[in-house]
Write a protein that holds these residues in place. Structure first.
Motif, mmCIF file in Angstrom:
data_model
loop_
_atom_site.group_PDB
_atom_site.id
_atom_site.type_symbol
_atom_site.label_atom_id
_atom_site.label_comp_id
_atom_site.label_asym_id
_atom_site.label_seq_id
_atom_site.Cartn_x
_atom_site.Cartn_y
_atom_site.Cartn_z
ATOM 1 N N ARG A 84 -5.262 75.003 7.254
ATOM 2 C CA ARG A 84 -5.787 76.145 6.494
ATOM 3 C C ARG A 84 -6.452 75.678 5.205
ATOM 4 N NH1 ARG A 84 -1.178 79.716 5.445
ATOM 5 N NH2 ARG A 84 -0.005 78.678 7.042
ATOM 6 N N ARG A 85 -5.825 74.712 4.529
ATOM 7 C CA ARG A 85 -6.423 74.182 3.292
ATOM 8 C C ARG A 85 -7.750 73.492 3.589
ATOM 9 N NH1 ARG A 85 -1.109 71.510 0.446
ATOM 10 N NH2 ARG A 85 -0.165 73.461 -0.262
ATOM 11 N N GLN A 86 -7.804 72.718 4.666
ATOM 12 C CA GLN A 86 -9.047 72.043 5.041
ATOM 13 C C GLN A 86 -10.135 73.052 5.362
ATOM 14 O OE1 GLN A 86 -7.700 69.576 8.267
ATOM 15 N NE2 GLN A 86 -7.380 67.788 6.952
ATOM 16 N N LYS A 87 -9.765 74.100 6.075
ATOM 17 C CA LYS A 87 -10.737 75.130 6.431
ATOM 18 C C LYS A 87 -11.246 75.834 5.179
ATOM 19 C CE LYS A 87 -11.427 79.100 9.428
ATOM 20 N NZ LYS A 87 -10.840 80.048 10.366
ATOM 21 N N GLY A 88 -10.343 76.120 4.249
ATOM 22 C CA GLY A 88 -10.743 76.760 2.998
ATOM 23 C C GLY A 88 -11.719 75.899 2.216
ATOM 24 N N ARG A 89 -11.419 74.598 2.132
ATOM 25 C CA ARG A 89 -12.318 73.679 1.429
ATOM 26 C C ARG A 89 -13.674 73.593 2.129
ATOM 27 N NH1 ARG A 89 -8.052 69.631 1.312
ATOM 28 N NH2 ARG A 89 -6.723 70.129 -0.450
ATOM 29 N N ALA A 90 -13.658 73.575 3.436
ATOM 30 C CA ALA A 90 -14.909 73.494 4.191
ATOM 31 C C ALA A 90 -15.769 74.730 3.940
ATOM 32 C CB ALA A 90 -14.618 73.333 5.683
ATOM 33 N N ILE A 91 -15.146 75.892 3.891
ATOM 34 C CA ILE A 91 -15.887 77.131 3.633
ATOM 35 C C ILE A 91 -16.486 77.107 2.235
ATOM 36 C CG2 ILE A 91 -15.612 79.625 3.284
ATOM 37 C CD1 ILE A 91 -13.604 79.535 5.650
ATOM 38 N N VAL A 92 -15.707 76.667 1.248
ATOM 39 C CA VAL A 92 -16.202 76.589 -0.125
ATOM 40 C C VAL A 92 -17.381 75.617 -0.204
ATOM 41 C CG1 VAL A 92 -15.640 75.801 -2.462
ATOM 42 C CG2 VAL A 92 -14.053 77.285 -1.229
ATOM 43 N N MET A 93 -17.258 74.464 0.437
ATOM 44 C CA MET A 93 -18.350 73.484 0.414
ATOM 45 C C MET A 93 -19.599 74.035 1.092
ATOM 46 S SD MET A 93 -17.472 70.963 -1.376
ATOM 47 C CE MET A 93 -18.822 69.878 -1.008
ATOM 48 N N ALA A 94 -19.424 74.749 2.186
ATOM 49 C CA ALA A 94 -20.567 75.348 2.884
ATOM 50 C C ALA A 94 -21.266 76.373 1.991
ATOM 51 C CB ALA A 94 -20.111 75.987 4.186
ATOM 52 N N LEU A 95 -20.488 77.190 1.292
ATOM 53 C CA LEU A 95 -21.078 78.192 0.396
ATOM 54 C C LEU A 95 -21.807 77.533 -0.769
ATOM 55 C CD1 LEU A 95 -18.240 80.865 0.330
ATOM 56 C CD2 LEU A 95 -20.452 81.034 1.476
ATOM 57 N N LEU A 96 -21.220 76.470 -1.327
ATOM 58 C CA LEU A 96 -21.882 75.756 -2.420
ATOM 59 C C LEU A 96 -23.181 75.119 -1.944
ATOM 60 C CD1 LEU A 96 -18.860 74.050 -4.197
ATOM 61 C CD2 LEU A 96 -20.309 75.871 -5.112
ATOM 62 N N LEU A 97 -23.162 74.538 -0.760
ATOM 63 C CA LEU A 97 -24.374 73.934 -0.213
ATOM 64 C C LEU A 97 -25.446 74.992 0.023
ATOM 65 C CD1 LEU A 97 -25.826 71.444 0.871
ATOM 66 C CD2 LEU A 97 -24.752 71.877 3.079
ATOM 67 N N LEU A 98 -25.052 76.128 0.568
ATOM 68 C CA LEU A 98 -25.992 77.218 0.801
ATOM 69 C C LEU A 98 -26.591 77.715 -0.515
ATOM 70 C CD1 LEU A 98 -27.229 79.147 2.892
ATOM 71 C CD2 LEU A 98 -25.291 80.665 2.480
ATOM 72 N N ALA A 99 -25.764 77.848 -1.542
ATOM 73 C CA ALA A 99 -26.251 78.287 -2.852
ATOM 74 C C ALA A 99 -27.249 77.277 -3.421
ATOM 75 C CB ALA A 99 -25.076 78.479 -3.813
ATOM 76 N N PHE A 100 -26.952 75.981 -3.259
ATOM 77 C CA PHE A 100 -27.855 74.943 -3.756
ATOM 78 C C PHE A 100 -29.198 74.993 -3.032
ATOM 79 C CE2 PHE A 100 -29.484 70.567 -3.428
ATOM 80 C CZ PHE A 100 -29.759 70.349 -4.773
ATOM 81 N N VAL A 101 -29.153 75.135 -1.725
ATOM 82 C CA VAL A 101 -30.389 75.202 -0.939
ATOM 83 C C VAL A 101 -31.210 76.422 -1.342
ATOM 84 C CG1 VAL A 101 -31.303 75.559 1.402
ATOM 85 C CG2 VAL A 101 -29.501 73.868 0.999
#
Length: 45
Positions: free
Chosen positions: A11-28
């Motif tokens: 669950r922690r890994q999934k949460g981190r992955a979601i946060v990283m995906a959102l940050l990457l999307l925001a950067f793009v």
């Protein structure tokens, strides 16, 4: 390691992955909009 501990780690890994995906999307999106603004500025001159 128990099943509950593995589940917690997943669950922690999934949460981190979601946060990283959102940050990457925001950067793009930010780079995209900056590029559009710069292109429009170039066309205005």
């Amino acid at each position: 390691m128990t099943h509950d501990e593995q589940e917690l780690i997943r669950r922690r890994q999934k949460g981190r992955a979601i946060v990283m995906a959102l940050l990457l999307l925001a950067f793009v999106a930010l780079v995209f909009f900056i590029t559009i603004v710069k292109i429009k500025e170039g066309m205005a001159h």
